[in-house]
Design a protein around this motif. Sequence first.
Motif, PDB file in Angstrom:
ATOM      1  N   SER A   1      -5.130   4.686  -5.023  1.00 53.93           N
ATOM      2  CA  SER A   1      -5.124   3.942  -3.621  1.00 53.93           C
ATOM      3  C   SER A   1      -6.305   4.018  -2.893  1.00 53.93           C
ATOM      4  O   SER A   1      -6.730   3.101  -2.257  1.00 53.93           O
ATOM      5  N   ARG A   2      -6.982   5.461  -2.613  1.00 53.81           N
ATOM      6  CA  ARG A   2      -8.305   5.395  -2.136  1.00 53.81           C
ATOM      7  C   ARG A   2      -9.382   4.492  -2.824  1.00 53.81           C
ATOM      8  O   ARG A   2      -9.951   3.976  -2.212  1.00 53.81           O
ATOM      9  N   LEU A   3      -9.228   4.542  -4.128  1.00 53.62           N
ATOM     10  CA  LEU A   3     -10.163   3.746  -4.695  1.00 53.62           C
ATOM     11  C   LEU A   3      -9.843   2.141  -4.337  1.00 53.62           C
ATOM     12  O   LEU A   3     -10.886   1.382  -4.622  1.00 53.62           O
ATOM     13  N   MET A   4      -8.940   1.694  -3.889  1.00 52.17           N
ATOM     14  CA  MET A   4      -8.668   0.412  -3.552  1.00 52.17           C
ATOM     15  C   MET A   4      -9.058   0.112  -2.062  1.00 52.17           C
ATOM     16  O   MET A   4      -8.619  -0.805  -1.478  1.00 52.17           O
ATOM     17  N   ALA A   5      -9.736   1.145  -1.389  1.00 51.07           N
ATOM     18  CA  ALA A   5      -9.887   1.244  -0.087  1.00 51.07           C
ATOM     19  C   ALA A   5      -8.554   1.211   0.910  1.00 51.07           C
ATOM     20  O   ALA A   5      -8.794   0.826   2.143  1.00 51.07           O
ATOM     21  N   VAL A   6      -7.750   1.709   0.260  1.00 51.41           N
ATOM     22  CA  VAL A   6      -6.552   1.901   1.087  1.00 51.41           C
ATOM     23  C   VAL A   6      -6.725   3.127   2.147  1.00 51.41           C
ATOM     24  O   VAL A   6      -7.398   4.276   1.639  1.00 51.41           O
ATOM     25  N   ASP A   7      -6.621   3.101   3.286  1.00 52.96           N
ATOM     26  CA  ASP A   7      -6.576   4.211   4.254  1.00 52.96           C
ATOM     27  C   ASP A   7      -5.476   5.006   4.070  1.00 52.96           C
ATOM     28  O   ASP A   7      -4.332   4.796   4.865  1.00 52.96           O
TER      29      ASP A   7
ATOM     30  N   ALA B   1       0.794  -1.142   0.045  1.00 56.88           N
ATOM     31  CA  ALA B   1       0.113  -0.225  -0.045  1.00 56.88           C
ATOM     32  C   ALA B   1       1.064   1.237   0.007  1.00 56.88           C
ATOM     33  O   ALA B   1       0.486   2.072  -0.609  1.00 56.88           O
TER      34      ALA B   1
ATOM     35  N   ILE C   1      -1.393   5.173   5.997  1.00 52.36           N
ATOM     36  CA  ILE C   1      -0.149   4.635   5.324  1.00 52.36           C
ATOM     37  C   ILE C   1       0.770   6.153   5.637  1.00 52.36           C
ATOM     38  O   ILE C   1       1.928   5.784   6.106  1.00 52.36           O
TER      39      ILE C   1
END
Lengths: 236, 297
Positions: B181-187, B170, B191
């Motif tokens: 990255s947000r669209l992948m549900a990454v917080d 991530a 990070i």
Amino acid sequence: MLEIKKLSVHYGGIHALQGISLSVPDGSIVTLIGANGAGKSTTLRSIVGLVKPSGGEIVWNGKTISGQGTKEIVEQGIVLVPEGRRIFPNLTVEENLFLGAYARNDKPGIKSDMDRVYELFPRLKERRLQKGGTLSGGEQQMLAVGRALMSRPKLLMMDEPSLGLAPLVVKMIFEIIRQINAQGTTVLLIEQNAKAALEVAHYGYVLETGRITLEGKGRDLLNDDRVRKAYLGEGQ
Amino acid sequence: MTLSLLLQHIVNALSLGSLYALIAIGYTMVYGILRLINFAHGDVFMLGAYVAFYGITLVSLPWWAALLIAIVLTAMFGIGLERVAYKPLRDSPRISIMISAIGASFLLESLGVLIFGGRPKGVPVPEVLSRVIRIGPVSTVVISLIIPLFTFGLLAVLVYIVNRTKTGMAMRAVSTDIEASRLMAVDVNRIVSFTFGIGSLLAAFGGIMWSFKYPQLNPLMGVMPGLKCFIAAVIGGIGSIGGAVLGGFLLGGIEIMIVAFLPTLSGYRDAFAFVLLIVVLLVKPTGLLGKRQTEKV
């Protein structure tokens, strides 16, 4: 079922969306067509929380999601394949797919979904250890779709999936969209390639400078004089 | 010059290079994620050394316990610094966040003078670390051997985290495309915090080791190492962890060797970093391991 009620978005002084309403029933393919700058991308970006609406409401399965963060929205099964694909060029194909499943923790499920994606796109399997940036445009689009599927979306939204791709690849991408939908995923598609989009969609909306000016079944819109003149380049 | 003297210089170069590398990584990681030069990073290095110092002298902890506690506290401080000084400005023009970083740096230095006092403090170096040992023809203090050893260990852990864990994946994703990255549900906030935590942890370790090797503390002790390590990160190619390590060792090595071989130039010791920076920027503007990046619009 996704419902958008009187959605408004302002960018600085620009009123990009002026109160649009539309709905995407479960299991359907709905398309939003319109010229550059009509507000198509803005609509998708508001649904997924990247843009904060200035008015109106977005409701997903009876629950208001407008105002929530992107992470929360994606975790509820809404996923966006962004314009320009936006794969991670410095990560391998496999890592890109793993990132699609970032919110999940079920290892066996992730593995079997990855096999499914490789089945759908054998090219990705061949290149699974290659960096995403080394793929061709068509392969990158396959990767972007595969990555989105890794989250097991209930609603898959695609922003201009055909942009910049060879006609044969475009055909294949639309075929894949049809397949994904047949397996039960709801699809919201926006496209400048109005003909291809309306052929695959059950229902369509026409967006012009922030307003919905026309809506109807995909077939009906294809035969509509106004649509033919404005978007299909016919009947000058 | 005898062989044993040369070997001794090499040990010194490795140990100074390690310290530079540890600090340079913090600059490069934060830049990789946020495109921000964290000017306060050198002061985080200073803070780490002071916290360990007070742990040993005020609370009379054993040195290794003070070291561990200081590292954890400093890492938390780095995370807090990002929350307070940088996060509110993340969507502002890049110049605002840069000014905030410079402000944070001055604030920490002034607070250091106010709280710790401007007068230098002598560090009670643990006896185990200051002992002189002989390995073959080389005699050196233990600390000069321990620093590179621990540095390599920490680097191995870091490389593992970045390349082999989900969080590391991530981090690499966020560093190329925050929105995707947000669209992948990454917080993304998590990070960013994690990155600041790791960078500050390494800087704290570097600061404490520095204070054991050069046993004197003052509130401005982070300024010069901070500047040099920023240069090391740029020389190596900012954004690249390998580049920061390379730049750190290069800088440490050149500094020690020039002073060793051309003692008349030792007064210009600090200038070498800048000369090297100018040369590298003229020949390879992206740094030694940096890649040309097209600016995203």
